[in-house]
Design a protein around this motif. Structure first.
Motif, PDB file in Angstrom:
ATOM      1  N   SER A   1       0.878  -1.258   0.151  1.00 23.84           N
ATOM      2  CA  SER A   1      -0.010   0.124  -0.059  1.00 23.84           C
ATOM      3  C   SER A   1       0.714   1.133   0.048  1.00 23.84           C
ATOM      4  O   SER A   1       0.481   2.364  -0.680  1.00 23.84           O
ATOM      5  CB  SER A   1      -0.988   0.035   1.139  1.00 23.84           C
ATOM      6  N   ASP A   2       2.084   1.237   0.712  1.00 21.81           N
ATOM      7  CA  ASP A   2       2.698   2.363   0.795  1.00 21.81           C
ATOM      8  C   ASP A   2       3.470   2.716  -0.450  1.00 21.81           C
ATOM      9  O   ASP A   2       3.734   3.689  -1.029  1.00 21.81           O
ATOM     10  CB  ASP A   2       3.869   2.441   1.983  1.00 21.81           C
ATOM     11  N   GLU A   3       4.009   1.522  -1.056  1.00 18.96           N
ATOM     12  CA  GLU A   3       4.427   1.706  -2.372  1.00 18.96           C
ATOM     13  C   GLU A   3       3.976   2.319  -3.517  1.00 18.96           C
ATOM     14  O   GLU A   3       4.118   2.973  -4.251  1.00 18.96           O
ATOM     15  CB  GLU A   3       5.221   0.223  -2.843  1.00 18.96           C
TER      16      GLU A   3
ATOM     17  N   VAL B   1       3.113   6.157  -3.025  1.00 19.38           N
ATOM     18  CA  VAL B   1       4.244   6.881  -3.545  1.00 19.38           C
ATOM     19  C   VAL B   1       4.435   6.944  -4.944  1.00 19.38           C
ATOM     20  O   VAL B   1       4.548   7.980  -5.456  1.00 19.38           O
ATOM     21  CB  VAL B   1       5.496   6.627  -2.556  1.00 19.38           C
TER      22      VAL B   1
ATOM     23  N   ALA C   1      -0.914   2.482   6.498  1.00 17.81           N
ATOM     24  CA  ALA C   1       0.177   2.097   5.600  1.00 17.81           C
ATOM     25  C   ALA C   1       0.578   2.990   4.966  1.00 17.81           C
ATOM     26  O   ALA C   1       1.745   3.438   4.590  1.00 17.81           O
ATOM     27  CB  ALA C   1       0.456   0.429   5.256  1.00 17.81           C
ATOM     28  N   ALA C   2      -0.506   3.316   4.040  1.00 16.41           N
ATOM     29  CA  ALA C   2      -0.165   3.995   2.746  1.00 16.41           C
ATOM     30  C   ALA C   2       0.228   5.624   3.231  1.00 16.41           C
ATOM     31  O   ALA C   2       1.062   6.145   2.727  1.00 16.41           O
ATOM     32  CB  ALA C   2      -1.461   4.200   2.032  1.00 16.41           C
ATOM     33  N   ARG C   3      -0.690   5.876   4.329  1.00 18.37           N
ATOM     34  CA  ARG C   3      -0.183   7.143   4.775  1.00 18.37           C
ATOM     35  C   ARG C   3       1.203   7.436   5.458  1.00 18.37           C
ATOM     36  O   ARG C   3       1.686   8.279   5.093  1.00 18.37           O
ATOM     37  CB  ARG C   3      -1.365   7.557   5.911  1.00 18.37           C
ATOM     38  N   GLN C   4       1.447   6.195   6.191  1.00 25.35           N
ATOM     39  CA  GLN C   4       2.763   6.458   6.723  1.00 25.35           C
ATOM     40  C   GLN C   4       3.826   6.421   5.810  1.00 25.35           C
ATOM     41  O   GLN C   4       4.926   7.036   5.836  1.00 25.35           O
ATOM     42  CB  GLN C   4       2.869   5.185   7.924  1.00 25.35           C
ATOM     43  N   GLY C   5       3.852   5.607   4.666  1.00 27.00           N
ATOM     44  CA  GLY C   5       4.696   5.393   3.719  1.00 27.00           C
ATOM     45  C   GLY C   5       4.931   6.694   2.985  1.00 27.00           C
ATOM     46  O   GLY C   5       6.026   7.174   2.735  1.00 27.00           O
ATOM     47  N   VAL C   6       3.880   7.516   2.913  1.00 23.06           N
ATOM     48  CA  VAL C   6       4.044   8.975   2.064  1.00 23.06           C
ATOM     49  C   VAL C   6       4.767   9.907   2.990  1.00 23.06           C
ATOM     50  O   VAL C   6       5.464  10.504   2.647  1.00 23.06           O
ATOM     51  CB  VAL C   6       2.566   9.322   1.489  1.00 23.06           C
TER      52      VAL C   6
ATOM     53  N   ASP D   1       6.702   9.069   5.270  1.00 25.07           N
ATOM     54  CA  ASP D   1       8.306   8.605   5.275  1.00 25.07           C
ATOM     55  C   ASP D   1       8.708   9.010   4.022  1.00 25.07           C
ATOM     56  O   ASP D   1      10.046   9.479   4.166  1.00 25.07           O
ATOM     57  CB  ASP D   1       8.343   6.970   5.536  1.00 25.07           C
TER      58      ASP D   1
END
Length: 449
Positions: free
Chosen positions: A385-387, A390, A408-413, A415
């Motif tokens: 989801s994070d990949e 982004v 996970a997506a929110r935290q990935g962006v 990061d």
């Protein structure tokens, strides 16, 4: 004798005095006349100079205008967006835009980075509250909106029980958000009409049926009716109209499409956009660059189209261009892959070639680009989801719709911003487009009051 001579002398002196006075008078007259002549010459010269300057200026302006006309005639025609000329009565729009930009920039400048990133996501109310089916916006919704300032929520038929319930739920949700929210639904008409199918509005029928009349006024009227009841309940975003051109063999779109003739579809799409947005409901063109030519479904697995860019430009792009020219606020980019254009099987939603180069560059779209649902198998089978989030933002998308794992997506962006993979300026660019739409209709309503 002496007396006679004296008399003659006096007479001669008087004659000389008379001649002297006449000479002086004549000189005065001559001087006055000369002054008048000189004054007339000066005035004439001034007038002549002014006329000469005006003549030169007119010639200069005429030359400049001629050069501009020749330059316009010699400039190659841009096949992209065709903009209407600005008439005098439209000039104040520039001032309105400047004022709107100021409001948007002031809002964005005060946001912490966490809110900026969270504002790029559109999720369901169930994901927001981490509960089962949501039919009201209570304390949990209020608390979670305070914690996660999402950019928007998308509702389905399970969230709709009655007119009063739906109105209250959307009103509470809107009032408890720190920032303006997109409250969206996919109300296309026909079977894809959760509000109407819930018995809360008259179903306007499928867009295929509306287009079969051959009358764009019918399409506009039906979409206007849809946006009227959506706006009445509190929605401000409709994931419609479908701008795909239908091709034989497609099994995923059916009567959601306006038809199979690219030119006719283009006219209908433009009418649909106009009908929706007249009531302050943002239209979202789906599913760029066009999924009507494939029988595969990105929801189930990787879906691929073998179309070339030239083939898309000759047909599928016509309807999206028409919708963009009609002023559509959103364009949804699909998760379909176009390897003959991008060089690999990257979904269009995560392709810089598709989003930035073609949709933004060639078609000239300056509004909000949103991905198709990122929980589809075409995305999740090959990306976390994070990949995926982004990659979509790097490609040029502004909003991420329904990631498989929102947290996970929110935290990935976040990061990615913190480690420099994505810049805060890039996030701000998307927020500026998003908030221009969020504030646009509110600002227009205030101007009309």
């Amino acid at each position: 004798m002496a007396e006679v001579k004296r008399d003659e002398f006096d007479e001669e002196r008087e004659r000389r005095e008379y001649r002297r006075r006449r000479r002086i008078r004549n000189q005065v007259i001559a001087y006055v006349f000369a002054v008048l002549i000189l004054a007339a010459l000066v005035v004439g010269a001034v007038i002549g100079i002014r006329r000469l300057v005006a003549f030169v200026n007119d010639k200069k302006q005429e030359k400049e205008l001629q050069e501009q006309m020749e330059e316009m005639q010699n400039t190659p025609e841009d096949p992209g967006v065709v903009e209407a000329p600005v008439s005098p009565e439209e000039e104040p729009v520039e001032e309105e835009k400047d004022y709107l930009d100021e409001i948007v920039n002031d809002c964005i400048s005060e946001m912490p980075i966490e809110d900026k990133v969270t504002g790029l996501f559109v999720i369901t109310p169930e994901v927001l509250t981490d509960t089962g089916t949501v039919v009201q916006a209570g304390d949990t919704t209020k608390a979670r909106l305070g914690e996660y300032a999402v950019g928007g929520l998308i509702y389905s038929q399970q969230n709709m029980k009655s007119a009063e319930q739906l109105t209250e739920m959307l009103s509470n949700t809107r009032n408890w958000s720190k920032y303006p929210l997109f409250l969206g639904v996919r109300e296309e008409g026909g079977s894809a009409s959760p509000v109407a199918e819930s018995g809360l509005a008259e179903n306007q029928g499928s867009m295929a049926e509306a287009a079969a009349t051959g009358d764009t006024a019918v399409v506009k009227q039906k979409n206007n009716a849809i946006s009227a009841y959506l706006s009445g309940y509190g929605f401000n975003l409709d994931f419609a109209p479908v701008a795909d051109v239908f091709y034989e063999g497609n099994t995923t779109l059916g009567d959601r499409c306006f038809g199979s003739s690219a030119g006719e579809v283009a006219n209908m799409v433009a009418a649909g956009v106009e009908g929706l947005q007249e009531n302050g409901v943002s239209a979202c063109l789906m599913h760029f660059p066009g999924i009507g030519s494939t029988s595969e479904d990105p929801e189930a697995a990787m879906a691929v189209s073998e179309k070339s860019l030239e083939e898309l430009q000759a047909a599928d792009f016509l309807s999206f261009q028409a919708g963009i020219n009609a002023g559509a606020d959103f364009v949804m980019v699909s998760n379909l892959s176009f390897p003959n254009i991008t060089g690999d099987n990257t979904p269009a939603s995560m392709s810089g070639k598709m989003v930035s180069e073609i949709l933004r560059g060639q078609l000239g779209f300056g509004g909000v680009v949103i991905t198709d649902a990122m929980n589809q198998k075409a995305v999740t089978d090959y990306n976390t989801s994070d990949e995926a989030a982004v990659k979509a933002l790097q490609a040029g998308a502004d909003m991420i719709l329904m990631p498989e794992d929102f947290q996970a997506a929110r935290q990935g962006v976040l990061d990615a911003v913190n480690n420099g993979t994505l810049s805060e300026e890039r996030i701000n660019e998307s927020l500026q487009r998003i908030y221009r739409v969020k504030y646009k209709y509110k600002y227009e309503d205030q101007m009309l009051e």
